[in-house]
Scaffold this motif. Sequence first.
Motif, PDB file in Angstrom:
ATOM      1  N   SER A 347       0.868  -1.174   0.000  1.00 23.24           N
ATOM      2  CA  SER A 347       0.000   0.000   0.000  1.00 23.24           C
ATOM      3  C   SER A 347       0.907   1.225   0.000  1.00 23.24           C
ATOM      4  O   SER A 347       1.614   1.460   0.965  1.00 23.24           O
ATOM      5  N   HIS A 349       2.181   4.976   0.214  1.00 25.31           N
ATOM      6  CA  HIS A 349       1.766   6.186   0.910  1.00 25.31           C
ATOM      7  C   HIS A 349       2.528   7.334   0.327  1.00 25.31           C
ATOM      8  O   HIS A 349       3.749   7.325   0.327  1.00 25.31           O
ATOM      9  N   ASN A 350       1.816   8.285  -0.168  1.00 26.67           N
ATOM     10  CA  ASN A 350       2.513   9.444  -0.680  1.00 26.67           C
ATOM     11  C   ASN A 350       2.150  10.637   0.174  1.00 26.67           C
ATOM     12  O   ASN A 350       0.987  10.945   0.373  1.00 26.67           O
ATOM     13  N   PRO A 398      14.096   8.022  -6.867  1.00 21.39           N
ATOM     14  CA  PRO A 398      12.865   7.984  -6.085  1.00 21.39           C
ATOM     15  C   PRO A 398      13.137   7.530  -4.653  1.00 21.39           C
ATOM     16  O   PRO A 398      14.033   6.729  -4.421  1.00 21.39           O
ATOM     17  N   PRO A 400      10.837   6.275  -1.276  1.00 23.12           N
ATOM     18  CA  PRO A 400       9.450   5.947  -0.914  1.00 23.12           C
ATOM     19  C   PRO A 400       8.914   6.833   0.209  1.00 23.12           C
ATOM     20  O   PRO A 400       9.677   7.239   1.085  1.00 23.12           O
ATOM     21  N   GLY A 401       7.631   7.101   0.164  1.00 23.79           N
ATOM     22  CA  GLY A 401       6.987   7.908   1.215  1.00 23.79           C
ATOM     23  C   GLY A 401       7.328   7.420   2.622  1.00 23.79           C
ATOM     24  O   GLY A 401       7.707   8.224   3.476  1.00 23.79           O
ATOM     25  N   PRO A 402       7.228   6.108   2.901  1.00 26.27           N
ATOM     26  CA  PRO A 402       7.543   5.645   4.266  1.00 26.27           C
ATOM     27  C   PRO A 402       9.048   5.595   4.537  1.00 26.27           C
ATOM     28  O   PRO A 402       9.475   5.127   5.592  1.00 26.27           O
ATOM     29  N   GLN A 442      17.767   2.843  -9.323  1.00 27.25           N
ATOM     30  CA  GLN A 442      17.629   3.111  -7.896  1.00 27.25           C
ATOM     31  C   GLN A 442      18.690   2.317  -7.154  1.00 27.25           C
ATOM     32  O   GLN A 442      18.990   1.177  -7.540  1.00 27.25           O
ATOM     33  N   PHE A 476      10.198   1.125 -13.097  1.00 21.99           N
ATOM     34  CA  PHE A 476      10.041   0.712 -11.700  1.00 21.99           C
ATOM     35  C   PHE A 476       9.001  -0.396 -11.510  1.00 21.99           C
ATOM     36  O   PHE A 476       8.708  -0.792 -10.402  1.00 21.99           O
ATOM     37  N   LYS A 513      13.023  -7.904 -10.124  1.00 25.90           N
ATOM     38  CA  LYS A 513      11.602  -7.663  -9.858  1.00 25.90           C
ATOM     39  C   LYS A 513      10.827  -7.925 -11.139  1.00 25.90           C
ATOM     40  O   LYS A 513      11.134  -7.252 -12.128  1.00 25.90           O
ATOM     41  N   THR A 517      10.649  -7.245  -5.008  1.00 27.41           N
ATOM     42  CA  THR A 517      10.246  -5.872  -5.290  1.00 27.41           C
ATOM     43  C   THR A 517      11.506  -5.041  -5.111  1.00 27.41           C
ATOM     44  O   THR A 517      12.526  -5.578  -4.657  1.00 27.41           O
ATOM     45  N   ILE A 518      11.443  -3.778  -5.468  1.00 24.23           N
ATOM     46  CA  ILE A 518      12.665  -2.973  -5.367  1.00 24.23           C
ATOM     47  C   ILE A 518      12.989  -2.721  -3.894  1.00 24.23           C
ATOM     48  O   ILE A 518      14.077  -3.016  -3.426  1.00 24.23           O
ATOM     49  N   GLU A 519      12.015  -2.199  -3.170  1.00 24.92           N
ATOM     50  CA  GLU A 519      12.204  -2.015  -1.731  1.00 24.92           C
ATOM     51  C   GLU A 519      12.067  -3.378  -1.063  1.00 24.92           C
ATOM     52  O   GLU A 519      11.464  -4.293  -1.626  1.00 24.92           O
TER      53      GLU A 519
HETATM   54  P1  XMP Z   1       8.558  -1.654  -5.164  1.00 28.84           P
HETATM   55  O1  XMP Z   1       9.248  -1.878  -3.869  1.00 28.84           O
HETATM   56  O2  XMP Z   1       7.070  -1.767  -5.086  1.00 28.84           O
HETATM   57  O3  XMP Z   1       8.846  -0.141  -5.545  1.00 28.84           O
HETATM   58  O4  XMP Z   1       9.153  -2.485  -6.274  1.00 28.84           O
HETATM   59  C1  XMP Z   1       8.592   0.433  -6.794  1.00 28.84           C
HETATM   60  C2  XMP Z   1       8.941   1.912  -6.695  1.00 28.84           C
HETATM   61  O5  XMP Z   1       8.041   2.553  -5.790  1.00 28.84           O
HETATM   62  C3  XMP Z   1       8.748   3.121  -4.702  1.00 28.84           C
HETATM   63  N1  XMP Z   1       7.925   2.889  -3.514  1.00 28.84           N
HETATM   64  C4  XMP Z   1       7.150   3.830  -2.955  1.00 28.84           C
HETATM   65  N2  XMP Z   1       6.965   5.126  -3.279  1.00 28.84           N
HETATM   66  N3  XMP Z   1       5.457   5.352  -1.471  1.00 28.84           N
HETATM   67  C5  XMP Z   1       6.127   5.884  -2.515  1.00 28.84           C
HETATM   68  O6  XMP Z   1       5.983   7.077  -2.771  1.00 28.84           O
HETATM   69  C6  XMP Z   1       5.593   4.058  -1.099  1.00 28.84           C
HETATM   70  O7  XMP Z   1       4.971   3.608  -0.134  1.00 28.84           O
HETATM   71  C7  XMP Z   1       6.501   3.270  -1.864  1.00 28.84           C
HETATM   72  N4  XMP Z   1       6.897   1.964  -1.799  1.00 28.84           N
HETATM   73  C8  XMP Z   1       7.767   1.753  -2.829  1.00 28.84           C
HETATM   74  C9  XMP Z   1      10.080   2.419  -4.665  1.00 28.84           C
HETATM   75  O8  XMP Z   1      11.077   3.223  -4.052  1.00 28.84           O
HETATM   76  C10 XMP Z   1      10.323   2.163  -6.128  1.00 28.84           C
HETATM   77  O9  XMP Z   1      10.842   3.311  -6.769  1.00 28.84           O
END
Ligand code: XMP
Length: 521
Positions: A347, A349-350, A398, A400-402, A442, A476, A513, A517-519
């Motif tokens: 989920s 969060h921005n 990028p 992430p919000g969290p 990233q 991404f 991925k 996932t990336i994170e």
């Molecule tokens: P994942 O981990 O889903 O990440 O492969 C894909 C891209 O999204 C970013 N990311 C987020 N960005 N809020 C954000 O604004 C989030 O909660 C969030 N989770 C993952 C991640 O850094 C990557 O660029």
Amino acid sequence: MEREMILILDFGGQYKQLIARRVRECRVYCEIHPYTTALDQIREMRPKGIILTGGPNSVYDPESPSCSPDLFDLGIPVLGICYGSQLMAERLGGRVETAPVSEYGKTMVTIDRKDSALFCGVSEQTQTWMSHTDYIAKVPEGFVITAHTPVCPAAAMEDAGRRLYATQFHPEVTHSLEGTAMLRHFIMDICGCRGDWEMESFAQETIRALREKIGDDHVILGLSGGVDSSVAAALLSRAIGDHLHCVFVDHGLMRKNEGDEVEAIFGPGGNFDLDFTRVNAQDRFFIQLMGESDPEGKRSVIGAVFPQVFGDEARKFKGKVRYIAQGTIYPDVVESGDGGKGDVIKSHHNVGGLPIDLVRSLGFDETPIEPLRMLFKDEVRAVGLQLGIPRELVYRQPFPGPGLGVRIVGEITPMKVKIVQEADAIFREELAKAGVDTDLGQYFAALSNMRSVGVQGDHRTYGLAVILRAVLTSDFMTAEAAELPWPVLQTCMTRIINEVPGVNRVLYDITSKPPGTIELE
Ligand code: XMP
């Protein structure tokens, strides 16, 4: 002069954003709208051309998305892609059938009509990207077949007199080697666009429009230090100066020194004339996160505490501020339109999106101001540079919000945050020094919850393992681990273990991925 626009009608295709990107690359403005958009609305938009996207359905299924045949009589050029091409054929009296085998992936197409405006200068045999089982078995009256493959008799068709064009393949995908040229022919030659979409005039027009809309009112903006909210702040600051109030919630999960960097740019004495408040809410976040080790649990805590903290600050502006602003960009808008399909993997969060009840209780206008709503990321960056935001911030990867909350596996503690911050700073520094950072999509350090035995200075250690991750990605949505030079990784390992207390092992994550996932969380 009226801004020229291409309308993309969405039939559920996965490449709609890519089509929009390609149109914008021709410096032509475009918007994606659902296939249900009424003809009257389309007329009002006055598009110079219409592109029908692909989609997963079969046109002869009565439940499948369709369009009125009148769409093709508006006098506006139409390009149907994949499902869109079949729909054009079916709606205009042709026939679509199911083939015994699908055609999928890279496919050589033979261009039969080199004089087609769509294929001007394109090789006779050209590589395209196909993904279909249904095919056009009979083209409508007035149409000619302009390309074929061994299994697809009408890989492209057109009625040049009515300016209707269709391709079974996907010209927007990079595997269609001459696809961009074909789209350009459609947009520039067939629709007659000039290509007047540029970021300098966007910035000027937006600043003027913001001034007009906001007048003497005040605006509040949640600034995260990311590219989007920073560019939104810069635009609003140019438009309304100190009537913009920026609230930067430092949740303590930022990268090393990041909070101070944001403050240096947007705070007093920085590059902008705005009212800036930094809320040091680290403790509030840490207390609420205590004991929480589930990834979604952590995301939901951060997502819940953020509006509380922001709301407490925003309440101080009650009665003064009328609007709340957000750095929403076009991919967010398009993605949120997809709602409800597929599994929720994470989920997101921005920072900035506040619950409507909170917005109401603060007495702010319910519709947020979103000056970047129609822009793609690279366009946002171009605007940022125009407005004088430092290059390092504009081209930042990028985040992430969290924040580091999703880069620490398991429970978050201030000590673990400190470890990731230090390891990440070393990793970034070494990649920049080696000159390999610019090729990466990233890259960051994360912290596993694994402890293992080591030996340092003749002493047994039982420390944590830092995970280094660097990926190549363009969108991404998929990513591959980067093959970083071994000496660079070794330097990072040595420095991290020597300089970051509590760490005795460094791992490099080679997962792509999907399946990863990336994170990490
Ligand atoms: P994942 O981990 O889903 O990440 O492969 C894909 C891209 O999204 C970013 N990311 C987020 N960005 N809020 C954000 O604004 C989030 O909660 C969030 N989770 C993952 C991640 O850094 C990557 O660029």
